[in-house]
Enzyme design. Structure first.
Site, PDB file in Angstrom:
ATOM      1  N   LYS A   1       0.845  -1.199   0.000  1.00 41.25           N
ATOM      2  CA  LYS A   1       0.000   0.000   0.000  1.00 41.25           C
ATOM      3  C   LYS A   1       0.876   1.244   0.000  1.00 41.25           C
ATOM      4  CE  LYS A   1      -3.936   2.002   2.540  1.00 41.25           C
ATOM      5  NZ  LYS A   1      -4.832   1.823   3.710  1.00 41.25           N
TER       6      LYS A   1
ATOM      7  N   SER B   1      -9.654   2.025   2.930  1.00 38.40           N
ATOM      8  CA  SER B   1      -8.774   2.751   2.014  1.00 38.40           C
ATOM      9  C   SER B   1      -7.788   1.852   1.268  1.00 38.40           C
ATOM     10  CB  SER B   1      -7.991   3.808   2.800  1.00 38.40           C
ATOM     11  OG  SER B   1      -7.165   3.182   3.784  1.00 38.40           O
TER      12      SER B   1
ATOM     13  N   SER C   1     -10.034  -0.431   7.112  1.00 38.48           N
ATOM     14  CA  SER C   1      -9.485  -0.223   5.773  1.00 38.48           C
ATOM     15  C   SER C   1      -8.825  -1.438   5.143  1.00 38.48           C
ATOM     16  CB  SER C   1      -8.475   0.937   5.790  1.00 38.48           C
ATOM     17  OG  SER C   1      -9.155   2.154   5.960  1.00 38.48           O
TER      18      SER C   1
END
Length: 480
Positions: free
Chosen positions: A71, A146, A170
């Site tokens: 990420k 996210s 997330s």
């Protein structure tokens, strides 16, 4: 190379036997990402020069030579790291996050950085300076957020596993939306050193993969003490793969009535209930319980998280690194223009909310009260642990919603996290495992356990995976 039919174990065996070259595996992975990501936009940066280490030891490390997605809020020395924000679109770190150091020591290969909501603030991966990510099950749907880029990359077979971060769901919410497994470990189980901070008392790095065992293999590597992070526990890290395949007979499973309420779509409830019934049939003891403060988790979370974000994002000022406005005429102009132009609307919204709740006239009325409610939420779970081993229920109230459907309604978007937030507020380990389909879209079953009891989370997740074999399903959106 498409990973939908591969696992870390299967790749490790092929690499060790010489049936597969680590160099070719990396090249094919990158080629596949470049080809398929035109549909998904799951990646911000793809490292076309990525190479496996020259001295790979396949016996010592299951991850040796295995490409993994990261990420884009986890720093890698020399690789662009943006947190999906314009304000960091030229930021190249000069050090590795602790989890990256550990993965490098395990000889994993980093093929790039995955898309996300800007600074991890969002539930749909639409709040990205680099554009929205699409759900591989239906390209018109969001992948969640996210960590939506990591989830879409795994679900589509671009990589076998990816790291995400979880502040209020997330990892688990996008895992549910994409039909994969995702785990947020106990707060303090994995070092946050090198994670671009959003909410420092809530953030936790975790793992996403199609198969439960793959996440266990990766968590084995990244978990553990780090002297650079004062919140990391010194507790020994067990081998999480040892919990897979264990009998669930006698396991005490709590199902909160608030998690199976009318607010949850019927199709979601049906898929989750089918797995609860399977646990009961296998000898687990199912208890209906109550988490009475669930109705307060969303406002509590957004006050605390926004307050911490307001503090953490002060460092992005256009002075030290990152984006700087070009037409600033004085120092105040540098601050105002750089932050106004560099941050997106959702980030500005949360900074403003956090600054307000921390202000002298509002602190007692908002932040202090939210902190008290957080304690009550923790106490709710403490009571449940007296007679139960795990808590299960839906990960989300609905399946993935359409791109653009909720982006203009922040309150509706925030409520997507109502079932996942509690684990972050209480610092508990939690995961989402596929429970089935509803109207052709994946449904996630959430599992929570006592602090540092990731073992029971993996035990239940593995049982559900073996029961429904959801990994055999292929995302329809990727079909030609």
């Amino acid at each position: 190379m498409n990973y939908l039919n591969e696992t870390i174990d299967s790749l490790n065996k092929k690499l060790a036997a010489g049936e597969l070259s680590a160099t070719d595996l990396t090249k094919e992975t990158i080629a596949n990402i470049k080809q398929t990501d035109q549909k998904l936009n799951a990646w911000i940066t793809v490292d076309e020069d990525a190479k496996p280490a020259a001295d790979l030891d396949f016996k010592k490390s299951k991850l040796a030579g295995i490409p993994i997605g990261i990420k884009d809020n986890i720093v890698i020395d020399g690789m662009l790291t943006t947190a999906a924000s314009h304000i960091l679109d030229n930021f190249v770190p000069v050090y590795d996050a602790t989890v990256i150091e550990k993965l490098k020591a395990a000889q994993a290969v980093f093929v790039g950085k995955t898309n996300m909501d800007e600074f991890a603030m969002g539930s749909s991966t639409e709040h990205s300076y680099y554009g929205a990510t699409h759900n591989p099950w239906n390209l018109d749907k969001v992948p969640g957020g996210s960590s939506g880029g990591s989830a879409a990359a795994v679900a589509s077979g671009q990589v076998v596993a990816a790291l995400g971060s979880d502040t209020g769901g997330s990892i688990r919410q996008p895992a549910a939306f994409n039909g994969i497994f995702g785990i947020k470990p106990t707060f303090g189980r994995v070092s946050r050193w090198g994670l671009i901070a959003f909410g420092s008392s809530l953030d936790q790095i975790g793992v996403m993969s199609k198969r439960v065992k793959d996440s266990a293999e990766v968590l084995n590597v990244i978990a553990g003490y780090d002297e650079r992070d004062s919140t990391v526990s010194e507790k020994a890290v067990p081998d999480y793969t040892k919990f897979l395949g264990q009998d669930v007979k006698g396991l005490r499973v709590a199902v909160p009535k608030e998690y199976m309420s009318d607010a949850v779509d019927e199709g979601v409830k049906a898929a989750v209930q089918s797995q609860i019934d399977a646990l009961k049939a296998a000898g687990a003891i199912i208890n209906e319980v109550s988490l009475p403060h669930t109705k307060y988790v969303v406002p509590t979370y957004y006050i605390i998280a926004s307050s911490e974000a307001s503090s953490n994002l002060q460092r992005f000022d256009g002075i030290r690194y990152g984006y700087r406005a070009k037409d600033a005429k004085n120092l105040l102009d540098v601050y105002l223009k750089s932050r106004s132009e560099g941050f997106g609307d959702e980030v500005k919204r949360r900074i403003m909310l956090g600054s307000f709740t921390l202000s002298a006239g509002s602190y007692d009325a908002y932040f202090r009260q939210a902190s008290k409610v957080r304690t009550l939420i923790c106490q709710d779970f403490d009571k449940i642990w007296e007679e139960n081993d795990v808590v299960v229920g839906p990960t989300t109230t609905t399946t993935a919603f359409g791109i653009g459907e909720e982006i203009s309604d922040p309150i509706k978007m925030y409520n997507n996290d109502i079932l996942t937030i509690s684990a972050n507020l209480a610092g508990l380990p939690a995961a989402s495992v596929p429970a089935g389909l509803s109207d052709g879209m994946p449904v996630g079953l959430q599992i929570m356990a006592k602090r540092f009891d990731e073992g029971n989370v993996f035990k239940v997740a593995d049982f559900v995976e073996r029961n429904n074999k959801f990994y055999e399903q292929k995302p329809a959106g990727m079909e030609d």
